[in-house]
Design a protein around this motif. Structure first.
Motif, mmCIF file in Angstrom:
data_model
loop_
_atom_site.group_PDB
_atom_site.id
_atom_site.type_symbol
_atom_site.label_atom_id
_atom_site.label_comp_id
_atom_site.label_asym_id
_atom_site.label_seq_id
_atom_site.Cartn_x
_atom_site.Cartn_y
_atom_site.Cartn_z
ATOM 1 N N PRO A 46 -3.457 -19.635 -17.374
ATOM 2 C CA PRO A 46 -3.380 -18.707 -15.759
ATOM 3 C C PRO A 46 -2.226 -18.962 -15.254
ATOM 4 O O PRO A 46 -1.646 -17.985 -15.018
ATOM 5 C CB PRO A 46 -4.647 -18.952 -15.179
ATOM 6 C CG PRO A 46 -5.806 -19.916 -16.112
ATOM 7 C CD PRO A 46 -4.872 -20.466 -17.343
ATOM 8 N N GLU A 47 -1.649 -20.229 -15.049
ATOM 9 C CA GLU A 47 -0.521 -20.276 -14.184
ATOM 10 C C GLU A 47 0.695 -19.974 -15.016
ATOM 11 O O GLU A 47 1.571 -19.364 -14.272
ATOM 12 C CB GLU A 47 -0.480 -21.815 -14.037
ATOM 13 C CG GLU A 47 0.406 -22.397 -12.746
ATOM 14 C CD GLU A 47 0.526 -23.732 -12.924
ATOM 15 O OE1 GLU A 47 -0.449 -24.523 -13.388
ATOM 16 O OE2 GLU A 47 1.500 -24.415 -12.259
ATOM 17 N N ARG A 48 0.852 -20.205 -16.182
ATOM 18 C CA ARG A 48 1.865 -19.795 -17.101
ATOM 19 C C ARG A 48 1.881 -18.132 -17.192
ATOM 20 O O ARG A 48 3.155 -17.699 -17.045
ATOM 21 C CB ARG A 48 1.963 -20.374 -18.398
ATOM 22 C CG ARG A 48 2.149 -21.979 -18.371
ATOM 23 C CD ARG A 48 1.992 -22.762 -19.726
ATOM 24 N NE ARG A 48 2.383 -23.791 -19.734
ATOM 25 C CZ ARG A 48 2.353 -24.719 -20.640
ATOM 26 N NH1 ARG A 48 2.067 -24.399 -21.875
ATOM 27 N NH2 ARG A 48 2.574 -26.081 -20.462
ATOM 28 N N LEU A 102 -5.015 -8.435 -17.195
ATOM 29 C CA LEU A 102 -5.984 -9.221 -18.256
ATOM 30 C C LEU A 102 -7.070 -8.611 -18.624
ATOM 31 O O LEU A 102 -8.111 -8.184 -18.147
ATOM 32 C CB LEU A 102 -6.025 -10.461 -17.441
ATOM 33 C CG LEU A 102 -5.046 -11.372 -16.979
ATOM 34 C CD1 LEU A 102 -5.213 -12.299 -16.006
ATOM 35 C CD2 LEU A 102 -4.044 -11.648 -17.978
ATOM 36 N N LEU A 103 -7.479 -8.478 -20.003
ATOM 37 C CA LEU A 103 -8.579 -8.102 -20.614
ATOM 38 C C LEU A 103 -9.428 -9.434 -21.216
ATOM 39 O O LEU A 103 -8.678 -10.166 -21.768
ATOM 40 C CB LEU A 103 -8.254 -7.249 -21.934
ATOM 41 C CG LEU A 103 -7.529 -5.930 -21.511
ATOM 42 C CD1 LEU A 103 -7.014 -5.136 -22.936
ATOM 43 C CD2 LEU A 103 -8.666 -4.985 -20.711
ATOM 44 N N HIS A 160 -14.337 -21.618 -16.655
ATOM 45 C CA HIS A 160 -12.826 -21.282 -17.080
ATOM 46 C C HIS A 160 -12.619 -19.928 -16.010
ATOM 47 O O HIS A 160 -11.392 -19.998 -15.731
ATOM 48 C CB HIS A 160 -12.935 -20.571 -18.755
ATOM 49 C CG HIS A 160 -13.365 -21.765 -19.579
ATOM 50 N ND1 HIS A 160 -12.940 -22.914 -19.839
ATOM 51 C CD2 HIS A 160 -14.311 -21.752 -20.334
ATOM 52 C CE1 HIS A 160 -13.671 -23.545 -20.485
ATOM 53 N NE2 HIS A 160 -14.639 -22.991 -20.914
ATOM 54 N N MET A 161 -13.562 -19.391 -15.766
ATOM 55 C CA MET A 161 -13.338 -18.045 -14.793
ATOM 56 C C MET A 161 -12.876 -18.531 -13.444
ATOM 57 O O MET A 161 -11.866 -18.003 -12.958
ATOM 58 C CB MET A 161 -14.494 -17.260 -14.694
ATOM 59 C CG MET A 161 -14.085 -15.977 -14.275
ATOM 60 S SD MET A 161 -13.508 -14.750 -15.273
ATOM 61 C CE MET A 161 -12.877 -13.674 -14.092
ATOM 62 N N ARG A 162 -13.636 -19.460 -13.015
ATOM 63 C CA ARG A 162 -12.707 -20.433 -11.799
ATOM 64 C C ARG A 162 -11.289 -20.481 -11.830
ATOM 65 O O ARG A 162 -10.481 -20.481 -10.868
ATOM 66 C CB ARG A 162 -13.372 -21.504 -11.453
ATOM 67 C CG ARG A 162 -14.301 -21.560 -10.177
ATOM 68 C CD ARG A 162 -15.095 -22.587 -9.721
ATOM 69 N NE ARG A 162 -16.095 -22.330 -9.110
ATOM 70 C CZ ARG A 162 -17.350 -22.543 -9.493
ATOM 71 N NH1 ARG A 162 -17.587 -23.322 -10.551
ATOM 72 N NH2 ARG A 162 -18.080 -22.046 -8.785
ATOM 73 N N ASN A 163 -10.887 -21.254 -13.041
ATOM 74 C CA ASN A 163 -9.443 -21.284 -13.051
ATOM 75 C C ASN A 163 -8.707 -20.177 -13.060
ATOM 76 O O ASN A 163 -7.688 -20.191 -12.412
ATOM 77 C CB ASN A 163 -9.373 -22.363 -14.349
ATOM 78 C CG ASN A 163 -7.994 -22.771 -14.762
ATOM 79 O OD1 ASN A 163 -7.255 -23.170 -13.801
ATOM 80 N ND2 ASN A 163 -7.625 -23.139 -15.923
ATOM 81 N N GLN A 176 -8.167 -18.563 -9.731
ATOM 82 C CA GLN A 176 -6.980 -19.287 -8.797
ATOM 83 C C GLN A 176 -5.672 -18.763 -8.880
ATOM 84 O O GLN A 176 -4.911 -19.129 -7.945
ATOM 85 C CB GLN A 176 -7.184 -20.995 -9.146
ATOM 86 C CG GLN A 176 -8.390 -21.407 -8.605
ATOM 87 C CD GLN A 176 -8.532 -23.087 -8.819
ATOM 88 O OE1 GLN A 176 -7.670 -23.694 -9.278
ATOM 89 N NE2 GLN A 176 -9.496 -23.916 -8.371
ATOM 90 N N HIS A 177 -5.604 -18.008 -9.876
ATOM 91 C CA HIS A 177 -4.234 -17.521 -10.056
ATOM 92 C C HIS A 177 -4.254 -15.859 -10.141
ATOM 93 O O HIS A 177 -3.240 -15.379 -10.096
ATOM 94 C CB HIS A 177 -3.881 -17.860 -11.454
ATOM 95 C CG HIS A 177 -3.521 -19.362 -11.459
ATOM 96 N ND1 HIS A 177 -2.518 -20.303 -10.912
ATOM 97 C CD2 HIS A 177 -4.422 -20.502 -11.715
ATOM 98 C CE1 HIS A 177 -2.625 -21.676 -10.991
ATOM 99 N NE2 HIS A 177 -3.914 -21.607 -11.603
ATOM 100 N N PHE A 178 -5.337 -15.312 -10.443
ATOM 101 C CA PHE A 178 -5.286 -13.855 -10.300
ATOM 102 C C PHE A 178 -6.606 -13.345 -9.596
ATOM 103 O O PHE A 178 -7.604 -13.875 -9.501
ATOM 104 C CB PHE A 178 -5.477 -13.391 -11.813
ATOM 105 C CG PHE A 178 -4.409 -13.650 -12.850
ATOM 106 C CD1 PHE A 178 -3.208 -12.814 -12.904
ATOM 107 C CD2 PHE A 178 -4.393 -14.925 -13.640
ATOM 108 C CE1 PHE A 178 -1.974 -13.184 -13.515
ATOM 109 C CE2 PHE A 178 -3.076 -15.132 -14.286
ATOM 110 C CZ PHE A 178 -2.008 -14.271 -14.342
#
Ligand SMILES: Nc1ncnc2c1ncn2[C@@H]1O[C@H](COP(=O)(O)OS(=O)(=O)O)[C@@H](OP(=O)(O)O)[C@H]1O
Length: 268
Positions: A91-93, A103-104, A160-163, A166-168
């Motif tokens: 996500p960060e990258r 994002l799909l 995974h979604m939580r992560n 945090q970025h989107f």
């Protein structure tokens, strides 16, 4: 046909036995126009981030029907890398690469996804002459569900979604219902067209049900094609007690996931 294999924007680490059978680990796939010689590859405007075994290939191939996705010198570049969704660093990258990217995410019933994941690894191991185990031996350790089994961890969609969130923002992530895509692809693809702001071009005659394969196949540009034989493989029958344990464990994760994405899915 579109150029299909393009170097990934960045390589992700993956387990050697986990890979999409048709891809080496640091390669991702794109549906894009073939760039004229000497021009640079575009940064994708949209990425299919997973989930592994969710139907990522079917989604990519079906979006490829759209003229603005596949034809030369037009709009959208889409890449698929099933491992991104469950990667801590992706996500960060991806945000650093393109913060306005769309994002799909294609998800299917997480219990079915575990079995599909097992099935892929099983066939990869057979092909590589490695020993294989019954699925129950991986799902259960010392009489309890083995929640450290990677296939189960990848199906904990809430974590995974939580992560990603945090970025989107949630608006930047469109979730495709992988079970619905199998049953009736068109409505799911129409939702993707709207999400990507593409004019509606994919139509019902782009799909036909292939009885032998047991799945929808694609008709476009005067050609008919089904996905590779590694897509839509029969799954093993799982011991019913173990299956029930897995389902009830994932049920809690599903509920948390539904709250996170403000939407529910028809997962058993
Ligand atoms: N139209 C059509 N034809 C064939 N297969 C289809 C289709 N639509 C969705 N699917 C489902 O896609 C599953 C494979 O998912 P992925 O492509 O994401 O797998 S991978 O992670 O890239 O290896 C694959 O999982 P399995 O059924 O376990 O093989 C299919 O259920």
């Amino acid at each position: 046909a579109p150029a299909e294999f393009v170097q990934a924007s960045f390589a992700m680490t993956q387990d050697s036995m986990d890979l999409d059978p048709d891809l080496p680990s640091n390669i991702s796939e794109e549906v894009t126009s073939s760039p004229p010689p000497g021009t640079k590859k575009q940064i994708p405007q949209s990425i299919i981030i997973g989930v592994r075994k969710g139907g990522t290939r079917a989604l990519l191939e079906m979006l490829d029907i759209h003229p603005d996705v596949a034809a030369a010198a037009t709009e959208i570049t889409i890449e698929k890398t099933p491992g991104y969704f469950t990667s801590a660093l992706a996500p960060e990258r991806i945000r650093a690469m393109n913060s306005s990217i769309k994002l799909l995410l294609i998800l299917r019933d997480p219990t079915e996804r575990v079995i599909s994941d097992y099935t892929q690894v099983y066939f990869n191991r057979l092909e590589n002459h490695k020993p294989v185990q019954a699925i129950e031996n991986l799902l259960v350790r010392n009489g309890a569900l083995n929640t450290r089994y990677k296939a189960i961890q990848r199906s904990m969609y809430d974590i995974h979604m939580r992560n990603w969130l945090q970025h989107f923002s949630l608006e930047q992530i469109h979730i495709v219902d992988g079970n619905a895509l199998i049953q009736d692809p068109l409505p799911e693809l129409q939702k993707v067209e709207r999400f990507l702001n593409l004019p509606p071009r994919i139509i019902s005659s782009n799909f036909y049900f292939n009885q032998t394969k047991g799945f929808y196949c694609i008709r476009s540009d005067g050609r008919e094609r089904c996905l590779h034989e590694s897509k839509g493989r029969p799954h093993p029958t799982v011991n019913s007690t173990v299956l029930q344990q897995l389902r009830s464990y994932l049920h809690e994760h599903n509920r948390t996931f539904f709250r996170l994405v403000k939407r529910t899915f028809d997962w058993q």
